[in-house]
Design a protein around this motif. Structure first.
Motif, PDB file in Angstrom:
ATOM      1  N   ASP A 141       0.842  -1.207   0.000  1.00  0.00           N
ATOM      2  CA  ASP A 141       0.000   0.000   0.000  1.00  0.00           C
ATOM      3  C   ASP A 141       0.875   1.254   0.000  1.00  0.00           C
ATOM      4  O   ASP A 141       0.451   2.327   0.469  1.00  0.00           O
ATOM      5  CB  ASP A 141      -0.910   0.003   1.248  1.00  0.00           C
ATOM      6  CG  ASP A 141      -1.950  -1.109   1.202  1.00  0.00           C
ATOM      7  OD1 ASP A 141      -2.292  -1.553   0.080  1.00  0.00           O
ATOM      8  OD2 ASP A 141      -2.424  -1.542   2.270  1.00  0.00           O
ATOM      9  N   SER A 142       2.106   1.131  -0.535  1.00  0.00           N
ATOM     10  CA  SER A 142       3.056   2.251  -0.441  1.00  0.00           C
ATOM     11  C   SER A 142       2.618   3.452  -1.292  1.00  0.00           C
ATOM     12  O   SER A 142       2.871   4.602  -0.918  1.00  0.00           O
ATOM     13  CB  SER A 142       4.468   1.806  -0.827  1.00  0.00           C
ATOM     14  OG  SER A 142       4.507   1.351  -2.154  1.00  0.00           O
ATOM     15  N   LYS A 143       1.941   3.168  -2.409  1.00  0.00           N
ATOM     16  CA  LYS A 143       1.467   4.295  -3.235  1.00  0.00           C
ATOM     17  C   LYS A 143       0.421   5.094  -2.474  1.00  0.00           C
ATOM     18  O   LYS A 143       0.400   6.321  -2.527  1.00  0.00           O
ATOM     19  CB  LYS A 143       0.866   3.775  -4.550  1.00  0.00           C
ATOM     20  CG  LYS A 143       1.928   3.511  -5.593  1.00  0.00           C
ATOM     21  CD  LYS A 143       1.328   3.189  -6.939  1.00  0.00           C
ATOM     22  CE  LYS A 143       2.446   2.751  -7.879  1.00  0.00           C
ATOM     23  NZ  LYS A 143       1.938   1.994  -9.010  1.00  0.00           N
ATOM     24  N   PHE A 263       1.333  -0.104   8.315  1.00  0.00           N
ATOM     25  CA  PHE A 263       2.201  -1.050   9.006  1.00  0.00           C
ATOM     26  C   PHE A 263       3.303  -1.508   8.057  1.00  0.00           C
ATOM     27  O   PHE A 263       3.037  -2.122   7.026  1.00  0.00           O
ATOM     28  CB  PHE A 263       1.393  -2.257   9.479  1.00  0.00           C
ATOM     29  CG  PHE A 263       0.328  -1.902  10.474  1.00  0.00           C
ATOM     30  CD1 PHE A 263       0.674  -1.547  11.780  1.00  0.00           C
ATOM     31  CD2 PHE A 263      -1.018  -1.907  10.126  1.00  0.00           C
ATOM     32  CE1 PHE A 263      -0.299  -1.201  12.709  1.00  0.00           C
ATOM     33  CE2 PHE A 263      -2.000  -1.567  11.036  1.00  0.00           C
ATOM     34  CZ  PHE A 263      -1.647  -1.207  12.332  1.00  0.00           C
ATOM     35  N   LEU A 264       4.533  -1.209   8.418  1.00  0.00           N
ATOM     36  CA  LEU A 264       5.700  -1.602   7.602  1.00  0.00           C
ATOM     37  C   LEU A 264       6.499  -2.614   8.403  1.00  0.00           C
ATOM     38  O   LEU A 264       7.079  -2.273   9.444  1.00  0.00           O
ATOM     39  CB  LEU A 264       6.587  -0.380   7.308  1.00  0.00           C
ATOM     40  CG  LEU A 264       6.212   0.516   6.118  1.00  0.00           C
ATOM     41  CD1 LEU A 264       4.826   1.094   6.270  1.00  0.00           C
ATOM     42  CD2 LEU A 264       7.245   1.630   5.949  1.00  0.00           C
ATOM     43  N   PHE A 265       6.535  -3.846   7.944  1.00  0.00           N
ATOM     44  CA  PHE A 265       7.244  -4.877   8.719  1.00  0.00           C
ATOM     45  C   PHE A 265       7.467  -6.143   7.913  1.00  0.00           C
ATOM     46  O   PHE A 265       6.948  -6.280   6.801  1.00  0.00           O
ATOM     47  CB  PHE A 265       6.461  -5.212   9.997  1.00  0.00           C
ATOM     48  CG  PHE A 265       5.125  -5.874   9.792  1.00  0.00           C
ATOM     49  CD1 PHE A 265       4.038  -5.152   9.292  1.00  0.00           C
ATOM     50  CD2 PHE A 265       4.935  -7.215  10.100  1.00  0.00           C
ATOM     51  CE1 PHE A 265       2.796  -5.753   9.114  1.00  0.00           C
ATOM     52  CE2 PHE A 265       3.694  -7.826   9.921  1.00  0.00           C
ATOM     53  CZ  PHE A 265       2.626  -7.095   9.430  1.00  0.00           C
ATOM     54  N   MET A 266       8.268  -7.018   8.486  1.00  0.00           N
ATOM     55  CA  MET A 266       8.386  -8.366   7.960  1.00  0.00           C
ATOM     56  C   MET A 266       7.508  -9.274   8.812  1.00  0.00           C
ATOM     57  O   MET A 266       7.580  -9.226  10.043  1.00  0.00           O
ATOM     58  CB  MET A 266       9.827  -8.851   8.049  1.00  0.00           C
ATOM     59  CG  MET A 266      10.735  -8.116   7.081  1.00  0.00           C
ATOM     60  SD  MET A 266      12.385  -8.836   7.153  1.00  0.00           S
ATOM     61  CE  MET A 266      12.035 -10.485   6.548  1.00  0.00           C
ATOM     62  N   ALA A 267       6.715 -10.110   8.157  1.00  0.00           N
ATOM     63  CA  ALA A 267       5.861 -11.065   8.877  1.00  0.00           C
ATOM     64  C   ALA A 267       6.738 -12.240   9.280  1.00  0.00           C
ATOM     65  O   ALA A 267       7.109 -13.055   8.451  1.00  0.00           O
ATOM     66  CB  ALA A 267       4.722 -11.522   7.972  1.00  0.00           C
ATOM     67  N   LYS A 268       7.082 -12.274  10.563  1.00  0.00           N
ATOM     68  CA  LYS A 268       8.150 -13.197  10.986  1.00  0.00           C
ATOM     69  C   LYS A 268       7.675 -14.441  11.698  1.00  0.00           C
ATOM     70  O   LYS A 268       8.497 -15.190  12.230  1.00  0.00           O
ATOM     71  CB  LYS A 268       9.099 -12.457  11.931  1.00  0.00           C
ATOM     72  CG  LYS A 268       9.945 -11.425  11.243  1.00  0.00           C
ATOM     73  CD  LYS A 268      10.730 -10.665  12.283  1.00  0.00           C
ATOM     74  CE  LYS A 268      11.146  -9.315  11.770  1.00  0.00           C
ATOM     75  NZ  LYS A 268      11.376  -8.370  12.823  1.00  0.00           N
ATOM     76  N   CYS A 269       6.377 -14.667  11.777  1.00  0.00           N
ATOM     77  CA  CYS A 269       5.946 -15.933  12.385  1.00  0.00           C
ATOM     78  C   CYS A 269       4.696 -16.413  11.670  1.00  0.00           C
ATOM     79  O   CYS A 269       4.000 -15.664  10.997  1.00  0.00           O
ATOM     80  CB  CYS A 269       5.723 -15.781  13.886  1.00  0.00           C
ATOM     81  SG  CYS A 269       4.183 -15.003  14.325  1.00  0.00           S
TER      82      CYS A 269
END
Lengths: 290, 290
Positions: A141-143, A263-269
């Motif tokens: 959703d960066s745009k 929300f900017l992240f890596m989905a780590k689990c």
């Protein structure tokens, strides 16, 4: 999000790892674990996982008197990544879409997370950053973030981990170049927890020299809004846009009644990745739905 | 061995996996987990891990009314491996050292273990058995076992998992060929727990037709001697030799004051492998030290 049943043994594992890392004696570790088990047996699982993790770190601190169990690693990653700040800046500036590049780097920097991956080396972080070039955001959703920033006056940027905040600094500078009139504040945790960035860490990488830093007043590895200070809540609810970094902030804010959180992240689990219907370790830039 | 701190989240995970496998509703799983957490918070960690696992299965049974959560998988592996019994027998008989071959197969069969590896397919078991040929025992007291059996009158063989007991049957027959005067008994769990073999399973693979089967009277996935029946304890303490299959039996018996116990198993977790100073998933034939 609520705490899923699978989160419970995972959080207990993190507590064991941390207590062992602090070279606690076996009988003290046993006391710590017994207290965590009692605490978790009565906890409201509608609380988000970061609320439970906070309790674990308070219990560890109570028994071991160590307020900042990862201080050495936090300092190490802050300093190592700070040394490379200019190289990363160049990478961003040379890119035709420098906003997107800085955004992706900021997400990639979220790999530095001891809550889930226990120990991680500087080399593996750099290798990971190299891979960013060829990795697409699984949710992008960066745009929309860019468009909304265009028409906004205030942005609150919620930091996450040490080391990672160097990338956040670069992204903040990039946002400021694009939107010079935007008023930006950066929020850090109120107390040390895992390797999350506090006021001290923000100062250590000179983040306070480029924008105002506020503490959220709490020691959860996320943003558990009911625990946060009035100053933070005011900044949070009055900001036009929130950029929220990291899985802990996602877990604690993804159901909140506030518009324009990205929300900017890596989905780590598996629990989080499955909830978002993306593969584990995906890069995410997701606008909240309310 | 005692329960190490690391065993606790691992055992909780097994409980979650089992409750989910039984398609329990979320609110029931939550009740189960809360009860496990309370139970574990007061448990004596000098007890072995199987003693804690027993409690988990009793709690699951209490809330869900399911006494044998893995019955389908137990029956499947008993039947599938029974179909191949003659092929495995041939493998043993064609080998120049048929005692050692049967012993190794019996250890390899220990891969069928849902306590640690959750779900496992028939194909992966067969692939694993194929690999046995090229795998050495990491700890190998099998010659001593052979020598001691020569001079013994009675052997108690402690079974472990369903499916695996077909290999135990072949090994028992091989032992009988070598030592025709040895009186052998086979022990099973007193109640269903994980995929461990009970009297019913022994009957399902016709093990009772070749030797006497006794129940240990307990529902731990191991041999927690203080919980076992008088009949079992008598057989246990009066036997000249014990062959103890599986990690659960090792965990619960490795410190017992009884000579000539031989532990045959795969070391399936870091805690046990580290304690024995062997790589994870090693094949073990180890005489107890007292």
């Amino acid at each position: 999000m609520k705490t899923y049943i699978e989160c419970i043994p995972c959080i207990i594992n993190n507590g064991i790892f941390t207590a062992k890392r602090l070279k606690a004696k076996d009988e003290i570790i046993e006391k710590i674990i017994r207290e965590i088990l009692i605490n978790f047996s009565t906890k409201d699982y509608n609380s988000s996982p970061p609320a439970l993790v906070k309790d674990v770190y308070e219990i560890i601190n109570k028994h071991l008197g160590v307020k900042d169990p990862y201080k050495d690693i936090k300092d190490f990653f802050n300093m190592e990544l700070l040394k490379m700040e200019n190289d990363f800046k160049k990478l961003v500036e040379e890119n035709s879409d420098s906003f997107k590049k800085a955004l992706k780097l900021a997400i990639a920097g979220n790999i530095i997370d001891f809550g889930i991956k226990s120990e991680i080396s500087k080399e593996s972080v750099l290798k990971h950053i190299d891979e960013v070039e060829n990795t697409n955001l699984e949710i992008d959703d960066s745009k929309e973030l860019y468009e909304i920033l265009k028409n906004s006056k205030t942005l609150l940027y919620l930091g996450d981990n040490c080391g990672e905040i160097v990338f956040d600094k670069i992204f903040v500078e990039e946002i400021r170049k694009e939107f010079p009139n935007l008023k930006i504040k950066f929020a850090v945790r109120g107390k040390p927890v895992i390797n999350d960035a506090t006021m001290e860490d923000a100062h250590n990488i000179s983040l306070h020299k480029i924008l105002p830093i506020i503490s959220n007043g709490d020691g959860s590895p996320g943003t558990v809004i009911e625990n946060c200070s009035e100053e933070f809540k005011k900044a949070f609810y009055s900001s036009d846009v929130i950029i929220s970094k990291g899985q802990g902030n996602f877990e604690s804010l993804n159901e909140i009644d506030k518009k324009n959180i990205f929300f900017l992240f890596m989905a780590k689990c598996n629990v989080v990745a499955k909830g978002l219907n993306v593969p584990n370790m995906s890069f995410i830039c997701k606008k909240n739905i309310i």
